[in-house]
Design a protein around this motif. Structure first.
Motif, PDB file in Angstrom:
ATOM      1  N   VAL A 131       6.025 -14.429 -26.183  1.00 47.14           N
ATOM      2  CA  VAL A 131       5.630 -14.266 -24.785  1.00 47.14           C
ATOM      3  C   VAL A 131       5.368 -15.627 -24.135  1.00 47.14           C
ATOM      4  O   VAL A 131       5.826 -15.892 -23.018  1.00 47.14           O
ATOM      5  N   LYS A 132       4.680 -16.485 -24.842  1.00 43.82           N
ATOM      6  CA  LYS A 132       4.375 -17.824 -24.321  1.00 43.82           C
ATOM      7  C   LYS A 132       5.654 -18.604 -24.016  1.00 43.82           C
ATOM      8  O   LYS A 132       5.782 -19.226 -22.968  1.00 43.82           O
ATOM      9  N   THR A 133       6.620 -18.541 -24.921  1.00 43.12           N
ATOM     10  CA  THR A 133       7.870 -19.259 -24.726  1.00 43.12           C
ATOM     11  C   THR A 133       8.693 -18.615 -23.613  1.00 43.12           C
ATOM     12  O   THR A 133       9.288 -19.316 -22.787  1.00 43.12           O
ATOM     13  N   CYS A 134       8.728 -17.293 -23.572  1.00 40.72           N
ATOM     14  CA  CYS A 134       9.443 -16.605 -22.487  1.00 40.72           C
ATOM     15  C   CYS A 134       8.873 -17.003 -21.131  1.00 40.72           C
ATOM     16  O   CYS A 134       9.620 -17.308 -20.196  1.00 40.72           O
ATOM     17  N   GLN A 135       7.557 -17.010 -21.035  1.00 39.80           N
ATOM     18  CA  GLN A 135       6.927 -17.379 -19.773  1.00 39.80           C
ATOM     19  C   GLN A 135       7.256 -18.820 -19.398  1.00 39.80           C
ATOM     20  O   GLN A 135       7.453 -19.128 -18.230  1.00 39.80           O
ATOM     21  N   PHE A 136       7.342 -19.681 -20.384  1.00 42.76           N
ATOM     22  CA  PHE A 136       7.726 -21.065 -20.152  1.00 42.76           C
ATOM     23  C   PHE A 136       9.087 -21.134 -19.460  1.00 42.76           C
ATOM     24  O   PHE A 136       9.325 -21.957 -18.588  1.00 42.76           O
ATOM     25  N   PHE A 137       9.997 -20.222 -19.859  1.00 39.69           N
ATOM     26  CA  PHE A 137      11.341 -20.191 -19.282  1.00 39.69           C
ATOM     27  C   PHE A 137      11.429 -19.290 -18.046  1.00 39.69           C
ATOM     28  O   PHE A 137      12.525 -18.962 -17.586  1.00 39.69           O
ATOM     29  N   LYS A 141       5.536 -11.827 -18.021  1.00 41.58           N
ATOM     30  CA  LYS A 141       4.859 -11.393 -19.250  1.00 41.58           C
ATOM     31  C   LYS A 141       5.269  -9.975 -19.672  1.00 41.58           C
ATOM     32  O   LYS A 141       5.521  -9.729 -20.846  1.00 41.58           O
ATOM     33  N   THR A 142       5.352  -9.063 -18.714  1.00 32.08           N
ATOM     34  CA  THR A 142       5.701  -7.678 -19.038  1.00 32.08           C
ATOM     35  C   THR A 142       7.107  -7.587 -19.640  1.00 32.08           C
ATOM     36  O   THR A 142       7.313  -6.912 -20.649  1.00 32.08           O
ATOM     37  N   THR A 143       8.064  -8.277 -19.039  1.00 30.96           N
ATOM     38  CA  THR A 143       9.430  -8.280 -19.564  1.00 30.96           C
ATOM     39  C   THR A 143       9.467  -8.905 -20.949  1.00 30.96           C
ATOM     40  O   THR A 143      10.154  -8.409 -21.845  1.00 30.96           O
ATOM     41  N   LYS A 146       8.017  -6.469 -23.445  1.00 26.87           N
ATOM     42  CA  LYS A 146       8.953  -5.363 -23.653  1.00 26.87           C
ATOM     43  C   LYS A 146      10.112  -5.787 -24.552  1.00 26.87           C
ATOM     44  O   LYS A 146      10.511  -5.052 -25.455  1.00 26.87           O
ATOM     45  N   SER A 147      10.650  -6.974 -24.308  1.00 29.40           N
ATOM     46  CA  SER A 147      11.773  -7.438 -25.132  1.00 29.40           C
ATOM     47  C   SER A 147      11.330  -7.632 -26.568  1.00 29.40           C
ATOM     48  O   SER A 147      12.065  -7.299 -27.497  1.00 29.40           O
ATOM     49  N   PHE A 148      10.121  -8.138 -26.764  1.00 23.71           N
ATOM     50  CA  PHE A 148       9.634  -8.334 -28.127  1.00 23.71           C
ATOM     51  C   PHE A 148       9.488  -6.992 -28.845  1.00 23.71           C
ATOM     52  O   PHE A 148       9.845  -6.867 -30.017  1.00 23.71           O
ATOM     53  N   GLN A 149       8.978  -5.986 -28.142  1.00 28.53           N
ATOM     54  CA  GLN A 149       8.826  -4.656 -28.745  1.00 28.53           C
ATOM     55  C   GLN A 149      10.176  -4.083 -29.159  1.00 28.53           C
ATOM     56  O   GLN A 149      10.267  -3.391 -30.163  1.00 28.53           O
TER      57      GLN A 149
END
Length: 186
Positions: A131-137, A141-143, A146-149
């Motif tokens: 989530v932290k890395t996704c947010q960096f890009f 957070k919700t997306t 969801k992708s991690f799940q």
């Protein structure tokens, strides 16, 4: 005529291109990787000298692998070069007898990507790291959650599974393939 699956693959490769074009100048250059490594090191803290060195080394490796797409050797990868390179790569990866040198190059790129996402170097990508890395890009957070799940039933994504998904992401043109949840970290 381009099929819907080819259009999808082109769009995801364009998205990936724009993730690497950090300075948004329309091409990928070694400078983009310097900026990326510097920014990524802030995810784990500037005081972690070892981690900054890891990111510097990862930047060099990733840069070398990505710059293979520079067909005219002018020091930058244009979107056209990027798409041509990855189209050839995807076709090669779909062969049952893929060139071992290409497999080694992809393995190196995938290993580097995994280690950049595994922020604490424990051999897993934990949900919070993802989530932290996704947010960096720029992913909300919700997306990201969801992708991690979709990728992992647990609170962590095992190294082998992550690497397999990253590999499949590069070659799959199926819009419904689970690897599309990787959100273009390659």
């Amino acid at each position: 005529m381009m099929t819907q699956s080819n259009e999808f693959w082109n769009e995801k490769m364009k998205h990936l291109f724009h993730l690497y074009d950090i300075d948004n100048d329309g091409s990928i250059t070694p400078r983009d990787f310097e900026i990326l490594a510097s920014k990524l090191s802030t995810l784990v803290g500037q005081d972690d000298i070892k981690r900054r060195e890891d990111y510097a080394n990862a930047r060099k490796t990733l840069c070398q692998e990505i710059m293979r797409a520079d067909a005219n050797q002018d020091g930058k990868v244009t979107l056209e070069e990027w798409l041509d390179f990855h189209q050839h790569l995807a076709k090669e990866l779909q062969k049952p007898d893929t060139d071992p040198e290409i497999l080694e190059q992809i393995a190196q790129r995938i290993n580097t990507t995994f280690h950049m996402l595994d922020l604490n170097h424990d051999g897993y990508i934990a949900k919070d790291e993802w989530v932290k890395t996704c947010q960096f890009f720029g992913v909300d957070k919700t997306t990201a959650e969801k992708s991690f799940q979709q990728l992992s039933k647990d609170d962590k994504l095992e190294e082998d599974k992550a690497k397999h998904l990253f590999f499949e992401y590069l070659k799959s043109n199926d819009p419904n393939h689970i690897s599309n949840c990787c959100l273009c970290f390659l």
